[in-house]
Write a protein that holds these residues in place. Structure first.
Motif, PDB file in Angstrom:
ATOM      1  N   ILE A 161      35.635  42.554  43.994  1.00  0.00           N
ATOM      2  CA  ILE A 161      36.443  41.364  44.303  1.00  0.00           C
ATOM      3  C   ILE A 161      36.761  40.601  43.027  1.00  0.00           C
ATOM      4  CG2 ILE A 161      36.545  39.256  45.663  1.00  0.00           C
ATOM      5  CD1 ILE A 161      36.569  41.942  47.244  1.00  0.00           C
ATOM      6  N   ILE A 162      35.805  40.552  42.098  1.00  0.00           N
ATOM      7  CA  ILE A 162      36.058  39.881  40.814  1.00  0.00           C
ATOM      8  C   ILE A 162      37.171  40.602  40.053  1.00  0.00           C
ATOM      9  CG2 ILE A 162      35.067  39.453  38.533  1.00  0.00           C
ATOM     10  CD1 ILE A 162      32.448  38.719  39.929  1.00  0.00           C
ATOM     11  N   ALA A 163      37.120  41.947  40.046  1.00  0.00           N
ATOM     12  CA  ALA A 163      38.177  42.709  39.364  1.00  0.00           C
ATOM     13  C   ALA A 163      39.536  42.434  39.993  1.00  0.00           C
ATOM     14  CB  ALA A 163      37.843  44.199  39.418  1.00  0.00           C
ATOM     15  N   LEU A 164      39.563  42.343  41.321  1.00  0.00           N
ATOM     16  CA  LEU A 164      40.813  42.039  42.022  1.00  0.00           C
ATOM     17  C   LEU A 164      41.314  40.643  41.651  1.00  0.00           C
ATOM     18  CD1 LEU A 164      41.473  42.761  45.778  1.00  0.00           C
ATOM     19  CD2 LEU A 164      42.011  40.525  44.822  1.00  0.00           C
ATOM     20  N   ALA A 165      40.399  39.671  41.622  1.00  0.00           N
ATOM     21  CA  ALA A 165      40.788  38.306  41.284  1.00  0.00           C
ATOM     22  C   ALA A 165      41.339  38.223  39.864  1.00  0.00           C
ATOM     23  CB  ALA A 165      39.589  37.372  41.458  1.00  0.00           C
ATOM     24  N   GLU A 166      40.701  38.918  38.937  1.00  0.00           N
ATOM     25  CA  GLU A 166      41.184  38.920  37.547  1.00  0.00           C
ATOM     26  C   GLU A 166      42.574  39.550  37.457  1.00  0.00           C
ATOM     27  OE1 GLU A 166      37.036  39.077  34.975  1.00  0.00           O
ATOM     28  OE2 GLU A 166      37.880  40.957  35.748  1.00  0.00           O
ATOM     29  N   GLU A 167      42.829  40.550  38.296  1.00  0.00           N
ATOM     30  CA  GLU A 167      44.142  41.185  38.321  1.00  0.00           C
ATOM     31  C   GLU A 167      45.248  40.182  38.655  1.00  0.00           C
ATOM     32  OE1 GLU A 167      46.385  44.304  41.340  1.00  0.00           O
ATOM     33  OE2 GLU A 167      44.231  44.551  40.978  1.00  0.00           O
ATOM     34  N   PHE A 168      44.882  39.179  39.501  1.00  0.00           N
ATOM     35  CA  PHE A 168      45.868  38.166  39.900  1.00  0.00           C
ATOM     36  C   PHE A 168      45.783  36.899  39.034  1.00  0.00           C
ATOM     37  CE2 PHE A 168      45.719  40.670  43.829  1.00  0.00           C
ATOM     38  CZ  PHE A 168      47.069  40.793  44.101  1.00  0.00           C
ATOM     39  N   GLY A 169      45.057  36.964  37.927  1.00  0.00           N
ATOM     40  CA  GLY A 169      45.034  35.852  36.990  1.00  0.00           C
ATOM     41  C   GLY A 169      44.048  34.740  37.310  1.00  0.00           C
ATOM     42  N   PHE A 170      43.016  35.038  38.097  1.00  0.00           N
ATOM     43  CA  PHE A 170      42.002  34.027  38.428  1.00  0.00           C
ATOM     44  C   PHE A 170      40.967  33.912  37.311  1.00  0.00           C
ATOM     45  CE2 PHE A 170      43.784  34.703  42.570  1.00  0.00           C
ATOM     46  CZ  PHE A 170      43.497  33.555  43.319  1.00  0.00           C
ATOM     47  N   GLU A 171      40.540  32.678  37.040  1.00  0.00           N
ATOM     48  CA  GLU A 171      39.348  32.453  36.220  1.00  0.00           C
ATOM     49  C   GLU A 171      38.120  32.703  37.092  1.00  0.00           C
ATOM     50  OE1 GLU A 171      39.279  28.548  34.289  1.00  0.00           O
ATOM     51  OE2 GLU A 171      41.341  28.289  35.012  1.00  0.00           O
ATOM     52  N   ILE A 172      37.093  33.336  36.537  1.00  0.00           N
ATOM     53  CA  ILE A 172      35.862  33.612  37.280  1.00  0.00           C
ATOM     54  C   ILE A 172      34.833  32.547  36.885  1.00  0.00           C
ATOM     55  CG2 ILE A 172      34.135  35.324  37.886  1.00  0.00           C
ATOM     56  CD1 ILE A 172      37.111  36.075  38.494  1.00  0.00           C
ATOM     57  N   LEU A 173      34.441  31.706  37.858  1.00  0.00           N
ATOM     58  CA  LEU A 173      33.515  30.599  37.591  1.00  0.00           C
ATOM     59  C   LEU A 173      32.215  30.805  38.363  1.00  0.00           C
ATOM     60  CD1 LEU A 173      35.928  27.516  37.849  1.00  0.00           C
ATOM     61  CD2 LEU A 173      35.366  28.891  35.827  1.00  0.00           C
TER      62      LEU A 173
END
Length: 516
Positions: free
Chosen positions: A402-414
Motif C-alpha cells: 500500500i505504501i508503494a501504491l501511495a508513493e506511485e500517486f505522489g503521497f508523502e509517507i508519514l
C-alpha cells in the motif's frame, strides 16, 4: 486518617504447643525482617498468627488493606492459609496459593472497618493437620487505607437537575442535524462479504442528531480520579462513567437503580471549576483527547475565574495542544484515584446518538485555534499517507504494497509516532487528500480544511465509522476500502489483516479525479 502505613515489627503467636520443628531454611533466615510462624505437632484445626496495631486515629469510614509476603516450604503440612484483618469480613484481596512452594508470594486482604474501632489485628490463619510440626515465613507486612465501596443512585445530568437543588441548567447548545457524509470513493455499496459495523447500517443514509444538549452547574460535586466520575450527594452521573474502565474502578450496577464503586475521600476543595474528562481513554488515547477533551474547553460557561479540572497529562502532545487552546485558566490535574470536591462545577456532555463522544459543530473552533499556532501554508496541496507500521494493534500485513501504491500517486509517507505535534497538525492542515487505515492518528483530520478528501482503510471485523462521522461534522469528502482479517485472535485489536491493493487503487483514483 488519610493513609496508614505501618511496617509490623513483631509477631505475637496466639497458638500454643511444643515439639521439635524442622530446621529453618538458611537462605530465608538471612533475609532481613523475616518472621517465623511455627506450627506445633499434635494440634489440629485453625492456628492464628497475629500482629496487633492500636491506633486512636484509625478512620472507620474507610476500608483497610493488609498485605505481606508469604513463604511456604515444600514440606508444609496444612490445608489452607488465610490472611485477614482479624474479626472483620474480607471483601477482596489476593489469596495465598498453597501450590506455590519454596518461593515468596505477595498476598493481601481488604476489610471494611465499622465505627468505634481503635485496634486492627492483621492475622494469618493456618488450617494445620497437626501430625507433624512445620513452619511458614512472612515479611514486608503493610497496612494501608483502601478505597471504600459506596453505592449511589445513577442519574443523568438532566434527571439530577429535575430533582435536586444542587444541579441546574445554565446554558443551551443549539440543536443541529448533521447528515452522515456519503461514501464517495471506494466501497460505495455494502460488500458481498460479512462485515461488523459500529454503528450498523453504514451504507444506509443517516443523520446525526445533536438534541437537548445543555450546560449544567453542580453544587458540591465530587470528581473521582482521572476517570472523571462525578457524584453529587448520593447520586452518580451516568454520563461521567460511560467511558470509565469498569474493571479499574470496580463499578457494579444493581437492579434497584444504584451503582457502586470504590472511591476515596476528597483531598482538596475547588471553589469553581469545569469538568474536562472522557473516562479511562481520555488521557491515554490521542483521538479521545483531540475530539472529546480539548473541544470541551469551548463550553460557553467556562468563565475566566473557573479552574480547568482535567486528568493527569501523560503525553507531550497533551500539554502542547492544551497550551495552544488555553493559557488563561488555572489547571487542576487529577492522577490515579485522587479525588476533589468542587463547590460549583460546570459540566456539559454533548453525545451524538449511537456514535460516541464526537464534538458538536459549535465546538470545532478549538481546532481552528490550534491550527493557527502552526502557521500552515494555505496554498499547500499535500497528499499524505498515514502509516500504522509503528503500531502493534490491527497490523496490516501487506502495508508495504500500500505504501508503494501511495508513493506511485505522489503521497508523502508519514509515521506519526515521535513526530512533533506541530508538524502533524501542519501536515493535515495543508493536505488536499489524506489516506490511512483506521486508528487514533486519523483524528488529526479535525485540522483539515473544509472539503479535504479523506480515504480510510477499514477491516471487515471492525468497521468502525467514528472517523467517518467526524468527517461529517467538519465536513470532509469521504471514501473507504475494506480489508479482510487474518487469523482467529479473540481480541479485535490483536488481529492482523490484509487489504486488496486494487481496491485501494480504485478508491484513490476516484478521489484524485474529484480534485479540481
Amino acid at each position: 486518617m488519610h493513609a496508614l502505613l505501618k511496617t509490623l515489627k513483631r509477631a505475637v503467636t496466639l497458638a500454643t504447643g511444643g515439639g521439635s520443628h524442622p530446621s529453618e531454611p538458611p537462605m530465608i533466615m538471612r533475609e532481613e525482617g523475616v518472621l517465623v510462624h511455627r506450627l506445633p505437632a499434635n494440634t489440629s484445626g485453625a492456628v492464628h498468627f497475629a500482629h496487633t496495631i492500636t491506633c486512636d486515629n484509625i478512620d472507620t469510614q474507610k476500608s483497610y488493606t493488609v498485605s505481606a509476603s508469604i513463604y511456604i516450604p515444600q514440606g508444609f503440612a496444612g490445608k489452607s492459609i488465610d490472611l485477614s484483618l482479624y474479626g472483620y469480613r474480607t471483601v477482596s484481596g489476593t489469596p495465598v496459593d498453597l501450590n506455590k512452594r519454596d518461593a515468596w508470594q505477595h498476598v493481601s486482604a481488604t476489610a471494611e472497618i465499622p465505627p468505634h474501632q481503635h485496634g486492627l489485628v492483621p492475622a494469618l490463619t493456618v488450617d494445620h493437620d497437626g501430625t507433624q510440626p512445620s513452619s511458614i515465613y512472612s515479611k514486608d507486612w503493610r497496612l494501608v487505607s483502601a478505597p471504600r465501596r459506596r453505592s449511589f443512585k445513577h442519574v443523568t445530568c438532566a434527571e439530577l437537575a429535575a430533582i435536586s437543588p444542587d444541579a441546574r441548567i445554565i446554558g443551551d447548545i443549539p440543536d443541529v442535524s448533521v447528515p452522515v457524509t456519503p461514501i464517495r470513493y471506494g466501497q460505495t455499496t455494502k460488500p458481498d462479504f460479512p462485515v461488523v459495523e459500529y454503528p450498523p447500517d453504514g451504507w444506509t443514509p443517516r443523520t446525526m442528531e445533536f438534541r437537548d444538549q445543555k450546560v449544567y452547574e453542580l453544587h458540591g460535586a465530587v470528581i473521582h480520579g482521572e476517570e472523571g466520575i462525578v457524584t453529587v450527594g448520593d447520586h452518580v452521573l451516568e454520563e461521567t462513567y460511560l467511558l470509565a474502565s469498569l474493571d479499574k474502578i470496580k463499578l457494579r450496577w444493581a437492579g434497584d437503580g444504584t451503582a457502586s464503586f470504590e472511591c476515596t475521600e476528597p483531598t482538596g476543595i475547588i471553589s469553581k471549576g469545569s469538568h474536562h474528562f472522557s473516562g479511562y481513554p481520555g488521557n491515554r488515547n490521542y483521538a479521545h483527547w483531540m475530539v472529546d477533551i480539548l473541544p470541551s474547553i469551548e463550553t460557553p460557561a467556562t468563565s475566566g475565574d473557573s479552574a480547568l479540572i482535567l486528568p493527569e497529562l501523560y503525553h507531550h502532545w497533551q500539554s502542547a495542544t492544551l497550551d495552544m487552546v488555553d493559557t488563561d485558566h488555572v489547571r487542576v490535574l487529577l492522577k490515579g484515584e485522587q479525588t476533589v470536591r468542587c463547590e460549583k462545577l460546570t459540566i456539559s456532555y454533548m453525545r451524538l446518538v449511537d456514535s460516541g463522544h464526537w464534538p458538536h459543530p459549535s465546538r470545532l473552533a478549538v481546532a481552528s485555534r490550534i491550527t493557527a499556532h502552526v502557521n500552515p501554508d494555505p496554498a499547500a496541496r499535500r497528499r499524505i499517507y498515514i502509516s500504522r507500521r509503528d503500531s502493534g494493534a490491527r497490523r496490516m500485513v501487506n502495508e508495504a504494497e500500500i505504501i508503494a501504491l501511495a508513493e506511485e500517486f505522489g503521497f508523502e509517507i508519514l509515521t506519526l509516532t515521535g513526530m512533533p505535534i506541530a508538524e502533524q497538525i501542519r501536515a493535515f492542515a495543508e493536505a488536499e487528500i489524506v489516506l490511512g487505515s483506521h486508528g487514533a492518528g486519523l483524528s488529526n483530520v479535525i485540522f483539515c480544511r473544509d472539503g479535504t478528501i479523506f480515504c480510510e482503510m477499514l477491516v471487515d471485523g471492525y468497521v468502525q465509522w467514528s472517523m467517518r462521522r467526524l468527517a461529517s461534522v467538519l465536513p470532509l469528502r469521504y471514501g473507504c476500502a475494506i480489508g479482510r482479517e487474518i487469523g482467529s485472535e479473540a481480541n479485535q485489536h490483536d488481529k492482523q489483516w490484509r487489504i486488496d491493493p486494487d481496491r485501494v487503487r480504485e478508491m484513490v483514483q476516484a478521489a484524485l479525479a474529484d480534485i479540481p
